[in-house]
Design a protein around this motif. Sequence first.
Motif, PDB file in Angstrom:
ATOM      1  N   GLY A  73       0.791  -1.227   0.000  1.00 34.52           N
ATOM      2  CA  GLY A  73       0.000   0.000   0.000  1.00 34.52           C
ATOM      3  C   GLY A  73       0.820   1.273   0.000  1.00 34.52           C
ATOM      4  O   GLY A  73       0.267   2.364  -0.101  1.00 34.52           O
ATOM      5  N   THR A  74       2.134   1.155   0.124  1.00 33.69           N
ATOM      6  CA  THR A  74       3.013   2.322   0.098  1.00 33.69           C
ATOM      7  C   THR A  74       3.647   2.478  -1.280  1.00 33.69           C
ATOM      8  O   THR A  74       4.243   1.534  -1.806  1.00 33.69           O
ATOM      9  CB  THR A  74       4.131   2.206   1.160  1.00 33.69           C
ATOM     10  OG1 THR A  74       3.541   2.142   2.459  1.00 33.69           O
ATOM     11  CG2 THR A  74       5.050   3.414   1.098  1.00 33.69           C
ATOM     12  N   ILE A  75       3.518   3.648  -1.856  1.00 34.71           N
ATOM     13  CA  ILE A  75       4.119   3.958  -3.151  1.00 34.71           C
ATOM     14  C   ILE A  75       5.421   4.714  -2.903  1.00 34.71           C
ATOM     15  O   ILE A  75       5.435   5.705  -2.166  1.00 34.71           O
ATOM     16  CB  ILE A  75       3.174   4.802  -4.016  1.00 34.71           C
ATOM     17  CG1 ILE A  75       1.874   4.032  -4.292  1.00 34.71           C
ATOM     18  CG2 ILE A  75       3.834   5.209  -5.323  1.00 34.71           C
ATOM     19  CD1 ILE A  75       0.810   4.868  -4.976  1.00 34.71           C
ATOM     20  N   THR A  76       6.499   4.262  -3.510  1.00 34.77           N
ATOM     21  CA  THR A  76       7.787   4.917  -3.353  1.00 34.77           C
ATOM     22  C   THR A  76       8.156   5.643  -4.637  1.00 34.77           C
ATOM     23  O   THR A  76       8.133   5.053  -5.718  1.00 34.77           O
ATOM     24  CB  THR A  76       8.893   3.913  -3.005  1.00 34.77           C
ATOM     25  OG1 THR A  76       8.541   3.233  -1.794  1.00 34.77           O
ATOM     26  CG2 THR A  76      10.227   4.625  -2.800  1.00 34.77           C
ATOM     27  N   ARG A  77       8.476   6.912  -4.501  1.00 34.74           N
ATOM     28  CA  ARG A  77       8.929   7.718  -5.623  1.00 34.74           C
ATOM     29  C   ARG A  77      10.296   8.313  -5.280  1.00 34.74           C
ATOM     30  O   ARG A  77      10.672   8.412  -4.118  1.00 34.74           O
ATOM     31  CB  ARG A  77       7.943   8.842  -5.941  1.00 34.74           C
ATOM     32  CG  ARG A  77       6.590   8.350  -6.436  1.00 34.74           C
ATOM     33  CD  ARG A  77       5.602   9.485  -6.627  1.00 34.74           C
ATOM     34  NE  ARG A  77       4.309   8.989  -7.106  1.00 34.74           N
ATOM     35  CZ  ARG A  77       3.192   9.703  -7.113  1.00 34.74           C
ATOM     36  NH1 ARG A  77       3.198  10.944  -6.676  1.00 34.74           N
ATOM     37  NH2 ARG A  77       2.064   9.175  -7.565  1.00 34.74           N
TER      38      ARG A  77
END
Length: 568
Positions: A482-486
Amino acid sequence: MLHLLFLAAVAAGAQDAPPVTETITVTATRSETRVADTPASVVIVPAAALRNTAAPTLDDALRQVAGFTLFRRAGSRVANPTAQGVSLRGIGASGASRALVLDEGVPLNDPFGGWVYWGRVPRVAVERAEVLRGGASELYGSSAMGGVVQFIRRRESALTVDVSGGSEETGTLSIFGAGARGPWSFSMAGDFFTTDGYVLVREGQRGAVDVEADSRHAAVDATLRRGTGFLRASHYTEARANGTPLQVNDTTIWSVAGGGDTPFAGGTLALRAYGSDQDYFQTFSAIAANRASERLTIEQRVPSRSAGGSAQWSRPIAGRHLLLAGTEVRYVRGESDELRFTPAGTFPVSAGGTQETASAFVEGIAALGTRMTATAALRVDGWRNGSTTNVQANPRVSLLYRANDALSFTGSAYTAFRAPTLNELYRGFRVGNIDTLPNDRLTAEDLTAFELGARARHVRLTLFWMRTTDTIANVTIGQSGGTITRQRQNLGTTLSRGAELDGEWSLGRNWRASAGWLYADATVRDGDLAGRRIPQVPRHQATAQLQWRSIAAQLRWSTAQFDDDRNE
């Protein structure tokens, strides 16, 4: 999105707006020039338009200019300050502004992150705003890759108090007072704002953690003048809740600026110096998938200091030409001190550095006969991040041809650039479940652009083609649980091409109307995101304003825009 703003002002009836051909700009050439005599695309937002707009903040007032947007849809009333960078003409933004914002020649862009605190300049202290669209690095350097916004202060002796209130417990108070004694003049200004804000998440997606994003700020400054010299001291504080109970941030800024103009070597020498001390604090949280709970993940403190100055000499030649030359220096130091909270414990993380910049520039404006004016400019910037040194040269060539008293044509070719900020190099951040990482290997963005324009007495049309290489953007690199890393990356080449159309009319003694439209086809041209539209850039934007005496209405419209790099 469609907005209709209406205001019944308490001031007396507004005077006629000056004809477009007589409007003066100091931003386009760094010297006083009629808008009709410059090939640049400049929009002047006059005092009457600023005083009579219903917009409670300066950035909302500047949305009268088609194409002026901040990084995200929300304005400075509720947006996190790190999302308040300016985008013009669809070249996009990444939080850091791609346009330079000036207060009478003194930069307002945050020295660490490049964003802008719009409440720092009291609204009623502004005489007019000048918006230069298109790259201006040949005169203003890195921060002006997409354009320049400059606020010109009031100088007359007066007392003005502006009070307003509205929904969401919103209230504003803006004060300006000035007087003179002999050769000295003194002014004080203040701007105070508070709002309970609104919930930033759409109603069907909200959970127990979603609350109103409230904000409040206070700005106070005092200016002492003698002749063309001035000394200004200012203080600014801001506090925000960012949409959940655990996400907050606050800022305190002290600054001082001064300068003056003096005759020198047959021309005029303009000197400016400034310095600031800033402390920024913010918290971040991880939010449960059902938005029923959150946990604190990061406490972040970012102290930064900056100092700079400029010297500019200009001289008219034979009454028809102008020569201008100058130099600028700037020093910035900033750190990101984090305290991270994890299931395994709490641990600190620190990063930061210094950025030193020095530049020299020259500009010549020559009348080629009675109908043609040519402008050529060149600026060389050198900057150093720690032990890494970079040099950049940016030229510009422009022509203005007057077919007759009512019609003229313009053309320009130029390059521009933007160096990465200390924030992009060293500071990470988190918005909801999107974690964005810094990147200390970023290189400068480079812009190549061409413009063609035509202007009649009250209307101006400009066609533009703007290609940016090594564009800095927040690029998605992974997703887990559920965590998006950019991460901030130089993603490749982007292209923004389109047209802007502006008009302004004085309709009798008491009426004033203006309108603007921008079409921007802004896409990524290569790399993994090739073919996708630049985030936060709608294809069409339009504005319209109508003012009768001191009653004004303002209309804004735009088409859809994507929030993310993958256009999802």
